[in-house]
Design an enzyme around this catalytic site. Structure first.
Site, mmCIF file in Angstrom:
data_model
loop_
_atom_site.group_PDB
_atom_site.id
_atom_site.type_symbol
_atom_site.label_atom_id
_atom_site.label_comp_id
_atom_site.label_asym_id
_atom_site.label_seq_id
_atom_site.Cartn_x
_atom_site.Cartn_y
_atom_site.Cartn_z
ATOM 1 N N LYS A 224 0.777 6.656 -27.972
ATOM 2 C CA LYS A 224 0.396 6.020 -26.712
ATOM 3 C C LYS A 224 1.078 4.673 -26.513
ATOM 4 C CE LYS A 224 -4.184 6.420 -27.106
ATOM 5 N NZ LYS A 224 -5.606 6.485 -26.698
ATOM 6 N N GLU B 260 -11.046 -0.737 -37.298
ATOM 7 C CA GLU B 260 -10.444 0.585 -37.093
ATOM 8 C C GLU B 260 -10.410 1.386 -38.401
ATOM 9 O OE1 GLU B 260 -9.578 2.231 -34.454
ATOM 10 O OE2 GLU B 260 -9.506 0.721 -32.860
ATOM 11 N N LYS C 214 -8.237 -1.481 -18.842
ATOM 12 C CA LYS C 214 -7.444 -1.528 -20.062
ATOM 13 C C LYS C 214 -6.548 -0.298 -20.156
ATOM 14 C CE LYS C 214 -7.932 -2.227 -25.055
ATOM 15 N NZ LYS C 214 -6.998 -3.374 -25.116
#
Length: 449
Positions: free
Chosen positions: A208, A250, A217
């Site tokens: 991406k 993450e 966003k």
């Protein structure tokens, strides 16, 4: 005009595509042993009294490398210049007499810290290069930045087949440069060099690209992976501690979704990993992997397992969306107060309470997860993450996920499922009330509007 009934009754002819002497021709699938180069693409043809229709099936295959390495900016290390090439391609490049050119976009903070090393690296190898420092922050993540890059690339001049653009910086830098590269001459190869923990384990390994648009966003973007990503933890010691925590959110996401061992490692060693900024302790070797090397490797492997089969997000059921239901709305609402990973962790923290309220997690599992988050110095609650904002974010999710919530929730430590139904209002309200009562500072409790 073709009607659905006409189409269903019409006979269909399936064609292979074969190239002979530079020209592609259709050949029926029944014809075997045809000479020439056979494509993976197909053409299906239907005829009716109203006309002809063709369905093109053209598989698109991307190959990209994710390489963990050390001392990437050491002039003796070939990786930054040639690591994106396979053995055969490398032989061809070595035999090319043209001067080697590289265009490098670097975050301006990273440039202050490492710019001289980047210059020395390419000068020592006689590379013709242009280095473009830019303020790649979330507030500046816009099309104007993309246009600036494209103008500079165009002026510099690149062979889009053999001279990849290099992005060195955090996730915003990698996203913006990726979008610019996907637009320049419809697709120019690019290389990602993440310098933050968040970019290392998240933005750098997928396809991406994007910029913010219309208050949202990453509303503009593309799915174009880099030709290579080079991962080097030696950039981390110059990061503020908050940025280390930010990226570890993450890592924790992947641990909660699918890897009990990673969760246990972060639970036991998280504080030390934070304090040492994910640097190896000197015991790392082929026989022994220290906790810093193990945690980053597992985070990358689990992320690639989820991204590689679904690079274009054709399947909207994605475990990696955990922590990304409410956080985009929250992050943009309070920008720049929260970093991306911090917003993600607040989202995950709330969804852990939702999972517990649904009976998917035990009270002990819930408390262990929250303790782990706090040990990593991540925020677990925010006053602007109100029930109104949560409802708005979930409605936005429904609009863009084919009418289904598709919410990943932990069903234990290191395991998860995706739930398609809307969260019951009583579950949502009760989870929010408990989340606020248990985690909010005393002066901010019961903020729901």
């Amino acid at each position: 005009m073709l009607s659905p009934n006409d189409c269903s009754r019409s006979p269909q002819t399936r064609f292979d595509l074969v190239q002979v002497n530079g020209a592609w021709t259709r050949q029926t699938e029944q014809r075997q042993g045809a000479e020439g180069k056979l494509s993976h693409a197909k053409i299906h043809e239907k005829k009716s009294e109203h006309g002809v229709s063709w369905t093109v099936i053209s598989p698109i295959v991307f190959t990209y490398r994710v390489i963990q390495c050390q001392n990437l900016l050491d002039p003796r290390n070939d990786t930054l210049l040639w690591g994106h090439l396979g053995d055969e391609e490398l032989k061809g490049a070595a035999g090319n007499s043209k001067p080697v050119k590289r265009f490098i976009v670097i975050d301006e903070t990273v440039h202050r810290l490492y710019g001289s090393q980047v210059v020395s690296y390419f000068e020592s190898r006689d590379v013709v290069c242009k280095i473009l420092p830019l303020p790649t922050t979330e507030e500046n993540k816009c099309m104007e930045l993309v246009t600036k890059i494209l103008e500079e690339v165009h002026e510099f001049g690149l062979d889009r087949r053999s001279e990849p653009i290099i992005a060195i910086g955090g996730g915003v830098c990698l996203d913006v440069v990726g979008l610019a590269a996907s637009l320049y001459r419809r697709r120019t190869p690019y290389i990602r060099v993440p310098t933050t923990v968040l970019a290392y384990v998240d933005a750098s390994v997928g396809a991406k690209t994007g910029v913010n648009f219309a208050g949202g966003k990453n509303k503009l973007g593309s799915y174009v992976p880099p030709v290579a990503t080079f991962l080097d933890r030696s950039f981390f010691p110059t990061l503020p501690m908050r940025q280390i925590s930010n990226g570890m959110a993450e890592m924790l996401k992947m641990a909660l979704m699918k890897h009990l061992g990673l969760f246990q490692l972060l639970e036991a060693e998280g504080r030390r990993l934070l304090d040492t900024k994910l640097q190896s302790d000197g015991t790392n070797s082929s026989e022994h992997e220290d906790s810093a090397a193990a945690s980053t490797r597992i985070a990358i492997e689990t992320m690639l397992e989820e991204l590689a089969p679904n690079l274009w997000e054709d399947d909207l059921d994605r475990l990696v969306d955990f922590g990304h239901l409410v956080s985009p709305e929250l992050e943009m609402r309070v920008l720049p107060a929260l970093l991306h990973g911090e917003a993600v962790n607040i989202d995950m923290s709330f969804m852990v309470y939702v999972a517990h309220q649904r009976g998917l997690l035990t009270a002990d599992e819930k408390h262990r997860i929250i303790r782990c988050m706090l040990g990593l110095e991540l925020p677990v609650w925010h006053q602007d993450c109100t029930l109104v904002l949560i409802h708005k974010a979930l409605q936005e999710r429904l609009r863009h996920s084919a009418g289904s919530l598709r919410i990943p929730l932990p069903t234990g430590l290191g395991q998860a499922e995706i739930f398609h139904d809307m969260i019951e209002e009583n579950i949502l309200s009760q989870a929010y009330e408990k989340w606020t009562d248990e985690l909010a500072p005393s002066g901010n409790k019961h903020s729901t509007c």
